[in-house]
Enzyme design. Sequence first.
Site, mmCIF file in Angstrom:
data_model
loop_
_atom_site.group_PDB
_atom_site.id
_atom_site.type_symbol
_atom_site.label_atom_id
_atom_site.label_comp_id
_atom_site.label_asym_id
_atom_site.label_seq_id
_atom_site.Cartn_x
_atom_site.Cartn_y
_atom_site.Cartn_z
ATOM 1 N N SER A 497 0.825 -1.202 0.000
ATOM 2 C CA SER A 497 0.000 0.000 0.000
ATOM 3 C C SER A 497 0.868 1.264 0.000
ATOM 4 O O SER A 497 2.042 1.257 0.327
ATOM 5 C CB SER A 497 -1.030 0.018 1.132
ATOM 6 O OG SER A 497 -0.594 0.823 2.197
ATOM 7 N N TYR A 510 -0.207 2.374 11.008
ATOM 8 C CA TYR A 510 -0.529 1.664 9.761
ATOM 9 C C TYR A 510 0.656 1.751 8.802
ATOM 10 O O TYR A 510 1.143 0.747 8.271
ATOM 11 C CB TYR A 510 -1.782 2.289 9.154
ATOM 12 C CG TYR A 510 -2.239 1.665 7.847
ATOM 13 C CD1 TYR A 510 -2.980 0.486 7.840
ATOM 14 C CD2 TYR A 510 -1.948 2.279 6.627
ATOM 15 C CE1 TYR A 510 -3.409 -0.076 6.641
ATOM 16 C CE2 TYR A 510 -2.377 1.731 5.428
ATOM 17 C CZ TYR A 510 -3.105 0.555 5.435
ATOM 18 O OH TYR A 510 -3.532 0.008 4.266
ATOM 19 N N LYS A 514 3.201 -1.213 7.243
ATOM 20 C CA LYS A 514 3.313 -1.477 5.801
ATOM 21 C C LYS A 514 4.751 -1.268 5.331
ATOM 22 O O LYS A 514 5.241 -1.965 4.443
ATOM 23 C CB LYS A 514 2.351 -0.570 5.025
ATOM 24 C CG LYS A 514 0.870 -0.952 5.189
ATOM 25 C CD LYS A 514 0.555 -2.270 4.484
ATOM 26 C CE LYS A 514 -0.957 -2.482 4.306
ATOM 27 N NZ LYS A 514 -1.269 -3.732 3.583
#
Length: 617
Positions: A497, A510, A514
């Site tokens: 992502s 987050y 990632k």
Amino acid sequence: MDAYDQLVQLSNLIGQDVSLVQPGGGNTSLKQDEVDFLGRPTRALVVKGSGTDLRTITRAGFTHLDHDRLLALAQFEDLTDEAMTAACRQAMLFPDRDPAPSVETLLHAILPARVVAHTHDIATMSLTDTRFPERFVQAVYGDDVAIVDYVRPGFPLARQIACLPLGPRVQGLILVKHGLVAWGDTPEACYASLLNLIARAEVFLTPRPLLGVVPKPDLSALLPAIRGELCRRERVVLHVDDDPAIVAKISDPRFVELAARGVATPEHILRAGKMPAIVRTVADVAALPTGPVPDAVKIVAIPGGALVGAAYNSASARTAVISYRTVLETMENAEGIDQFAFLTDEQALEMETWPLERRKIEARIRRPFEGRVVVVVGAGSGIGLATAMAFQRAGAHVVAADLMPPALGDLPHAVDVRDEASVATLIEETVRAFGGLDVLFYTPGATPHLHGVEEMPLTEVVRQLEVHYIGAVAVTRLAAQVMIRQGIGGRLIYNASKAAFAPGRQAAAYGASKAALAHYARNVANELGQHKITANYVNADMIDTPLFRRLIAERAAGDGVSEAQVIERYRARSVTGDVLIPPQAVAEAVLWLATDAAAFTTGCVLTVGGGAEAFPR
Ligand code: ZN
């Protein structure tokens, strides 16, 4: 219900009984008055089409031919395959509508009975897969049947039958080392006669069971090694049958020698191979035999472990196993009355390479991921769902895994990537179902909860790391072990992502998880490249997924603006002005990374969507 419907019913009844025919084998026919495509009255032979299956055949699976024109062919002494195929095609009443006729069409045409059925039944194969077929057929049936010596199916077999004197007493044909032909005035009468003939053989047989016990080998090591070796010739998946009754048969000390003698009927050569390979250890795998056809090994017997079928898809691998289970029973029966014996090497080779039989397995639409096994973790929604569906359309066997098992793929599976035991079960069951795996796509997502740096709770950090990073390490570790055992490379693809490359406001937990995943993928690429295993990751941004929609809602609530305004903010930073990009776009990128064409691309990021801020650099 007309006779045609009854023929369909008879065919399905026969097809559903594996002791009568194995998947794809056997055929049935009916003779009746019809009109051709110009409306001319014609005596028609309605016969099973090539490539159809008696288990599931419908009216449309039969071919309608001009019976008189077929009978004229039987007058020839010899016909090449090409001539026979062309002549049968010319005799078709509806050439644009019907499937190509069965290679046994002439056999059905020649026999005068109105309804004819041909089986590869265990009972009569057991009588003739011996050294003295005639003796046993005579003992069971006397003169109630005619015996047909082994010749290759197709024209030679039809010609041999055309030359037989068939008296009124004769109720059927016993085809030596092949099967049975029965008939009747109606489908019902044909079925009754078929069952009667088989029952008479069954009464005569006293099987000598195969029974052995050997220690159970480590299947989790053997199966990927076997699959990998076979895939060097042609991509295959495995079907694993570890039924204890079958394992006992292939563990009998006599099995090795019996297996080398062959199978039970010529069609088994096509479905299950000329003879099985026997593998006890990983060292045996390198010695798997090769043959004149790329799919020469279709059955691998692992004494103490499992009977394994190999084919370009799971259904065909299963057919190989079903066929070979029939062979095992035939062997036991034949050994009970005499000694099991099959075709000569020359006869078996003739069948193995016969183009009209080969076309049954070769005339198929080849799809790019045929014979490949793909595990998608996070397949329940969004990018994972779209990608799993795309792999499936491209012919892969897909193991779709998520917290709740998704309703797609060949093996829907529940997995919690935070639980090592759950991950281990996923990979074990994948190997058990298909023999190995070729592609892992890791895309489970935990929706970020937005917090500023000064307030970020550690629980949020841990939650994100567990799903995006630690889970990836756990799944990759086991998937890599399988890929290395296979020795044919592999593809590891991660959904990193955009957050891995460009920090999102209030999304440090987050993004960092990632980023950890992206860096992990680079490590994987570095270490596993020597095994031809590539590791790449996708920079997917602004994709229309439930997770992205939840993020939009959270940002809107936090900033006191509408969701539409948040979407417009995203649009402003997209270089192409696209936002809410369809997840299929990511699926296409992942599929490319999984192809052979991407063999030299590793440690790379592929961007789908995204603005200039998220160009990885
Ligand atoms: Zn046959």
